[in-house]
Write an enzyme that holds these catalytic residues in place. Structure first.
Site, PDB file in Angstrom:
ATOM      1  N   ARG A   1       0.822  -1.218   0.000  1.00  0.00           N
ATOM      2  CA  ARG A   1       0.000   0.000   0.000  1.00  0.00           C
ATOM      3  C   ARG A   1       0.860   1.273   0.000  1.00  0.00           C
ATOM      4  O   ARG A   1       0.442   2.292  -0.523  1.00  0.00           O
ATOM      5  CB  ARG A   1      -0.942   0.009   1.208  1.00  0.00           C
ATOM      6  CG  ARG A   1      -2.120  -0.920   1.026  1.00  0.00           C
ATOM      7  CD  ARG A   1      -3.058  -0.848   2.214  1.00  0.00           C
ATOM      8  NE  ARG A   1      -4.269  -1.614   1.962  1.00  0.00           N
ATOM      9  CZ  ARG A   1      -5.249  -1.754   2.847  1.00  0.00           C
ATOM     10  NH1 ARG A   1      -5.161  -1.180   4.030  1.00  0.00           N
ATOM     11  NH2 ARG A   1      -6.326  -2.462   2.549  1.00  0.00           N
TER      12      ARG A   1
ATOM     13  N   LYS B   1     -16.229 -17.589   4.946  1.00  0.00           N
ATOM     14  CA  LYS B   1     -17.651 -17.527   5.252  1.00  0.00           C
ATOM     15  C   LYS B   1     -18.524 -17.016   4.119  1.00  0.00           C
ATOM     16  O   LYS B   1     -18.206 -16.006   3.493  1.00  0.00           O
ATOM     17  CB  LYS B   1     -17.864 -16.604   6.456  1.00  0.00           C
ATOM     18  CG  LYS B   1     -17.362 -17.217   7.743  1.00  0.00           C
ATOM     19  CD  LYS B   1     -17.638 -16.284   8.880  1.00  0.00           C
ATOM     20  CE  LYS B   1     -17.339 -16.978  10.206  1.00  0.00           C
ATOM     21  NZ  LYS B   1     -17.523 -16.036  11.306  1.00  0.00           N
TER      22      LYS B   1
ATOM     23  N   GLY C   1      -6.604  -9.069   1.226  1.00  0.00           N
ATOM     24  CA  GLY C   1      -5.333  -9.413   1.863  1.00  0.00           C
ATOM     25  C   GLY C   1      -4.857 -10.830   1.586  1.00  0.00           C
ATOM     26  O   GLY C   1      -3.714 -11.043   1.174  1.00  0.00           O
TER      27      GLY C   1
ATOM     28  N   GLY D   1     -11.795  -4.305   2.224  1.00  0.00           N
ATOM     29  CA  GLY D   1     -13.222  -4.007   2.375  1.00  0.00           C
ATOM     30  C   GLY D   1     -13.750  -3.162   1.212  1.00  0.00           C
ATOM     31  O   GLY D   1     -14.859  -3.390   0.725  1.00  0.00           O
TER      32      GLY D   1
END
Ligand code: 3PG
Ligand code: MG
Length: 396
Positions: free
Chosen positions: A37, A194, A347, A370
């Site tokens: 980043r 999930k 990630g 996100g």
């Protein structure tokens, strides 16, 4: 192409420029585990400095309690690392909210913006103070663009001039190319543990894709929905109806969600667990599914070979343990070898890309976690939307 105003549309000579970056990087003690980043913003910094500006960098790190300094969330190690990457001084300014002294051509880093009260709640009083630090505000923090906070959103309202940085624009353009006008066939790969955290992504992708490849715990829930025993594997019983609905939807729309036909199991979640390849119909009650099997990986690779657009978020298995990494490795190589326009983000996905050495053959690697997922969900990113308001789009 984006309609956002960029730094080329703003006069930067002699100006004080406040740049919102996302330097929320993984740290172990004060050591940076992955500086992707930070490196991703270097072209922006060179550009703005060459245009004759002085620079204040603003970022968050972690999720500290607001209003309190804490060492673990200090940007000190980041400022030091950036200083070595730029080969110039980058001072860390702890007390900045009421004004920052800058010499022409300076680069300074403002201490963690989340130490300031009002950042998270996007408070006007803080946003105004940020705006008054600078002549021009540049948002280059794509990875935080799903957060409407004082440093990503409020500040834009009060800054005399505001625009998008090159990294933010590159991210939005790449994602729009892959997601809004995809060349067909389009394949999405969604892995991870999930279904619940990615259900909206899966639903939103259904209208775009031709093939949806699922992996990890997500695939286990789908296998269970199709009546297979998944033993002790991670899966979500509550999400079985949602999985069934997606499978039905795919059938109705003649799209493919190919489920694993073979898997690699272990008896315990450990790096020393013995790997055993099994047909999906042969999973024992004490088995843990930790990867897709070689036949499944071969089938996925064939699908990827035909693809013209690929969007990838999430690994297929526990690739951190080598004996359970083959599925993700085959997939990573297939994405890299395909002629498709490929976009990857998140990630774990980035770690897999780096472990299997395919970074140079992916068309675009997003710095977003996100934010990347929210883009795929079709959500508006608030920090981007505010830059699209008519008065912000006018040339300065
Ligand atoms: C991220 O790492 O996803 C961004 O930096 C946003 O961080 P946050 O989830 O703590 O807002
Ligand atoms: Mg996050």
């Amino acid at each position: 192409m984006t309609k956002l105003k960029g730094i080329a549309d703003v006069d930067l000579k002699g100006k004080r420029v406040l740049i919102r970056v996302d330097y929320n990087v993984p740290l172990t003690n004060a050591d940076i585990d992955d500086d992707t980043r930070i490196r991703a913003t270097l072209p922006t910094l060179h550009n703005i400095l060459e245009a004759g500006a002085s620079v204040m960098l603003m970022s968050h790190l972690g999720r500290p309690d607001e209003g309190k300094w804490n060492e673990a969330c200090s940007l000190a190690p980041i400022a030091k690392h950036l200083s070595s990457l730029l080969n110039r001084d980058v001072a860390l300014v702890s007390d900045w909210v009421n004004g920052v002294e800058l010499e022409p051509g300076d680069v300074v880093m403002l201490e963690n913006v989340r130490f300031q009260k009002g950042e998270k709640d996007n408070e006007d009083s803080l946003a105004r103070k940020m705006a008054s630090l600078c002549d021009v505000f540049v948002n280059d923090a794509f990875a935080t663009s799903h957060r409407a906070q004082a440093s990503t959103h409020g500040v834009v309202k009060y800054a005399s001039a505001a625009c998008a940085g090159p990294l933010l624009i590159a991210e939005i353009d790449a994602l729009a190319k892959a997601f809004e006008h995809p060349a067909k066939p389009m394949v999405a790969i969604v892995g991870g543990s999930k279904v619940s955290t990615k259900l909206t992504v899966l639903e939103s992708l259904m209208s775009k894709i031709d093939h949806l490849i699922i992996g990890g715990g997500i695939a286990n829930t789908f296998l269970k929905a199709n009546g297979y025993n998944v033993g002790h594997s991670l899966y979500e019983p509550d999400l079985i109806p949602a999985a069934k609905k997606l499978l039905l939807l795919a059938e109705e729309q003649e799209k493919q969600i190919p489920l694993p036909v073979d898997v690699v199991c272990g008896k315990e979640f450990s790096k020393d667990a013995k790997a055993q390849t099994k047909d999906v119909s042969e999973i024992d009650d004490d088995d843990l599914i930790m990867d897709v099997g070689p036949e499944t990986a071969r089938r996925y690779a064939l699908i990827l070979k035909q693809a013209k657009t690929i969007v990838w978020n999430g690994p297929l298995g526990v690739f951190e343990f080598d004996q359970f990494g083959l599925g993700t490795q085959v997939l990573a190589k297939a994405v890299a070898n395909s002629g498709a326009f490929s976009v990857a983000g998140g990630g774990d996905t980035l770690s897999a890309i780096s472990k299997f050495g395919v970074a140079n053959d992916i068309s675009y690697i997003s710095t977003g976690g996100g934010a990347f997922l929210e883009f795929l969900e079709g959500k508006k990113l608030p920090a981007v939307s505010i830059l699209e308001t008519p008065e912000k789009l006018q040339n300065a």
